[in-house]
Design a protein around this motif. Sequence first.
Motif, PDB file in Angstrom:
ATOM      1  N   LYS A  40      46.024  36.984  49.423  1.00 19.49           N
ATOM      2  CA  LYS A  40      45.864  35.576  49.039  1.00 19.49           C
ATOM      3  C   LYS A  40      44.404  35.212  48.767  1.00 19.49           C
ATOM      4  O   LYS A  40      43.929  34.127  49.092  1.00 19.49           O
ATOM      5  N   SER A  41      43.669  36.132  48.185  1.00 17.10           N
ATOM      6  CA  SER A  41      42.276  35.869  47.838  1.00 17.10           C
ATOM      7  C   SER A  41      42.203  34.951  46.621  1.00 17.10           C
ATOM      8  O   SER A  41      43.162  34.832  45.865  1.00 17.10           O
ATOM      9  N   ASN A  42      41.081  34.301  46.458  1.00 17.06           N
ATOM     10  CA  ASN A  42      40.869  33.438  45.300  1.00 17.06           C
ATOM     11  C   ASN A  42      40.410  34.278  44.126  1.00 17.06           C
ATOM     12  O   ASN A  42      39.354  34.910  44.190  1.00 17.06           O
ATOM     13  N   ILE A  43      41.179  34.280  43.071  1.00 17.45           N
ATOM     14  CA  ILE A  43      40.820  35.034  41.882  1.00 17.45           C
ATOM     15  C   ILE A  43      39.770  34.224  41.129  1.00 17.45           C
ATOM     16  O   ILE A  43      40.008  33.066  40.788  1.00 17.45           O
ATOM     17  N   PRO A  44      38.607  34.807  40.874  1.00 18.61           N
ATOM     18  CA  PRO A  44      37.568  34.057  40.161  1.00 18.61           C
ATOM     19  C   PRO A  44      38.041  33.614  38.779  1.00 18.61           C
ATOM     20  O   PRO A  44      38.676  34.383  38.052  1.00 18.61           O
ATOM     21  N   LEU A  45      37.751  32.381  38.417  1.00 20.03           N
ATOM     22  CA  LEU A  45      38.195  31.860  37.124  1.00 20.03           C
ATOM     23  C   LEU A  45      37.637  32.644  35.945  1.00 20.03           C
ATOM     24  O   LEU A  45      38.276  32.737  34.904  1.00 20.03           O
ATOM     25  N   GLU A  46      36.449  33.232  36.109  1.00 22.54           N
ATOM     26  CA  GLU A  46      35.880  33.993  34.990  1.00 22.54           C
ATOM     27  C   GLU A  46      36.700  35.248  34.674  1.00 22.54           C
ATOM     28  O   GLU A  46      36.534  35.839  33.615  1.00 22.54           O
ATOM     29  N   TYR A  47      37.635  35.634  35.548  1.00 20.63           N
ATOM     30  CA  TYR A  47      38.522  36.759  35.260  1.00 20.63           C
ATOM     31  C   TYR A  47      39.465  36.442  34.099  1.00 20.63           C
ATOM     32  O   TYR A  47      40.095  37.330  33.546  1.00 20.63           O
ATOM     33  N   PHE A  48      39.579  35.161  33.784  1.00 17.60           N
ATOM     34  CA  PHE A  48      40.428  34.710  32.671  1.00 17.60           C
ATOM     35  C   PHE A  48      40.165  35.496  31.391  1.00 17.60           C
ATOM     36  O   PHE A  48      41.078  35.836  30.648  1.00 17.60           O
ATOM     37  N   GLU A  49      38.905  35.818  31.122  1.00 22.32           N
ATOM     38  CA  GLU A  49      38.516  36.527  29.892  1.00 22.32           C
ATOM     39  C   GLU A  49      37.769  37.801  30.263  1.00 22.32           C
ATOM     40  O   GLU A  49      36.745  37.746  30.938  1.00 22.32           O
ATOM     41  N   ARG A  50      38.318  38.937  29.814  1.00 21.70           N
ATOM     42  CA  ARG A  50      37.718  40.226  30.138  1.00 21.70           C
ATOM     43  C   ARG A  50      37.764  41.159  28.929  1.00 21.70           C
ATOM     44  O   ARG A  50      38.662  41.070  28.084  1.00 21.70           O
ATOM     45  N   THR A  51      36.813  42.078  28.860  1.00 21.76           N
ATOM     46  CA  THR A  51      36.842  43.149  27.873  1.00 21.76           C
ATOM     47  C   THR A  51      37.933  44.126  28.295  1.00 21.76           C
ATOM     48  O   THR A  51      38.026  44.487  29.469  1.00 21.76           O
ATOM     49  N   GLY A  52      38.756  44.542  27.336  1.00 22.06           N
ATOM     50  CA  GLY A  52      39.842  45.453  27.644  1.00 22.06           C
ATOM     51  C   GLY A  52      39.535  46.886  27.280  1.00 22.06           C
ATOM     52  O   GLY A  52      38.855  47.159  26.291  1.00 22.06           O
ATOM     53  N   VAL A  53      40.042  47.807  28.100  1.00 21.52           N
ATOM     54  CA  VAL A  53      39.940  49.239  27.853  1.00 21.52           C
ATOM     55  C   VAL A  53      41.348  49.808  28.023  1.00 21.52           C
ATOM     56  O   VAL A  53      41.976  49.605  29.071  1.00 21.52           O
ATOM     57  N   GLU A  72      38.412  60.050  32.127  1.00 21.01           N
ATOM     58  CA  GLU A  72      36.955  60.009  32.241  1.00 21.01           C
ATOM     59  C   GLU A  72      36.215  60.160  30.921  1.00 21.01           C
ATOM     60  O   GLU A  72      35.003  59.988  30.871  1.00 21.01           O
ATOM     61  N   HIS A  73      36.932  60.394  29.836  1.00 22.90           N
ATOM     62  CA  HIS A  73      36.294  60.546  28.518  1.00 22.90           C
ATOM     63  C   HIS A  73      35.984  59.210  27.847  1.00 22.90           C
ATOM     64  O   HIS A  73      35.332  59.180  26.819  1.00 22.90           O
ATOM     65  N   ILE A  74      36.420  58.099  28.439  1.00 24.05           N
ATOM     66  CA  ILE A  74      36.181  56.779  27.855  1.00 24.05           C
ATOM     67  C   ILE A  74      35.358  55.946  28.835  1.00 24.05           C
ATOM     68  O   ILE A  74      35.652  55.900  30.032  1.00 24.05           O
ATOM     69  N   LYS A  75      34.345  55.264  28.305  1.00 22.03           N
ATOM     70  CA  LYS A  75      33.468  54.426  29.133  1.00 22.03           C
ATOM     71  C   LYS A  75      34.242  53.194  29.617  1.00 22.03           C
ATOM     72  O   LYS A  75      34.973  52.561  28.857  1.00 22.03           O
ATOM     73  N   ASN A 161      42.260  51.409  19.816  1.00 21.51           N
ATOM     74  CA  ASN A 161      41.126  51.771  20.667  1.00 21.51           C
ATOM     75  C   ASN A 161      39.886  50.938  20.370  1.00 21.51           C
ATOM     76  O   ASN A 161      38.869  51.082  21.031  1.00 21.51           O
ATOM     77  N   ALA A 162      39.978  50.090  19.348  1.00 27.12           N
ATOM     78  CA  ALA A 162      38.853  49.214  19.017  1.00 27.12           C
ATOM     79  C   ALA A 162      38.626  48.227  20.161  1.00 27.12           C
ATOM     80  O   ALA A 162      39.546  47.936  20.929  1.00 27.12           O
ATOM     81  N   PRO A 163      37.434  47.709  20.298  1.00 25.93           N
ATOM     82  CA  PRO A 163      37.184  46.732  21.365  1.00 25.93           C
ATOM     83  C   PRO A 163      38.128  45.529  21.253  1.00 25.93           C
ATOM     84  O   PRO A 163      38.456  45.085  20.153  1.00 25.93           O
ATOM     85  N   PHE A 164      38.555  45.042  22.396  1.00 22.87           N
ATOM     86  CA  PHE A 164      39.419  43.864  22.405  1.00 22.87           C
ATOM     87  C   PHE A 164      39.146  43.035  23.654  1.00 22.87           C
ATOM     88  O   PHE A 164      38.553  43.510  24.620  1.00 22.87           O
ATOM     89  N   THR A 165      39.575  41.791  23.595  1.00 22.41           N
ATOM     90  CA  THR A 165      39.410  40.864  24.710  1.00 22.41           C
ATOM     91  C   THR A 165      40.779  40.549  25.274  1.00 22.41           C
ATOM     92  O   THR A 165      41.731  40.327  24.535  1.00 22.41           O
TER      93      THR A 165
END
Length: 187
Positions: A40-53, A72-75, A161-165
């Motif tokens: 039951k931790s508080n999820i930080p609101l900034e987690y709303f938007e993240r870079t996806g891998v 391990e081949h992907i950053k 595999n292109a960058p996404f949000t």
Amino acid sequence: MIIDLTTKINHELINAWLDTQENKRIATGHVGTHLDTYQKSNIPLEYFERTGVLFDVSEIESERDIAISDIEHIKIPENSFVLFRTKQIEKYEYGTKEYFHDHPQLSHDLIDYLINKKISFIGIDCSGIRRGDEHTPADIRCEENGIYVIENLCNLQNLSNAPFTVYTMWLDDEVATGLKCRVIVKQ
């Protein structure tokens, strides 16, 4: 392009399961796409938007765990949303016995590796990052380190595999240990 990763559920299949549950409120939070929050931790609101891998690990059979060497081949950037495509939800309809049976899982070493990367979310297209009695402890270990596990994602085959949000929306609940959420990708 906008891609919804939120699983639509077959209510007939799920209602049969819910009827067997002692606490329907708790159980309902673990239906469909949701994030686990046993502490039951508080999820930080900034987690709303993240870079996806995205890691496509669909060729790995469920006889072995998904390992560090598989990814391990992907950053992996700090604070990212790491997604695992196992194809479980592509093979079996969500809610069926086959979907929940013997799904792929992350190795304990891989979970520790992701914790050390200081990511925000682990998303997977099956019912958890570990099976059976190891499911909840793995989610708690992640949560204690500021990482939330989101289960039952879909449409991962539509990501490149292109960058996404990744945008994740959830509603806090003081009681539920699973929070329904909506997960959307913008590529």
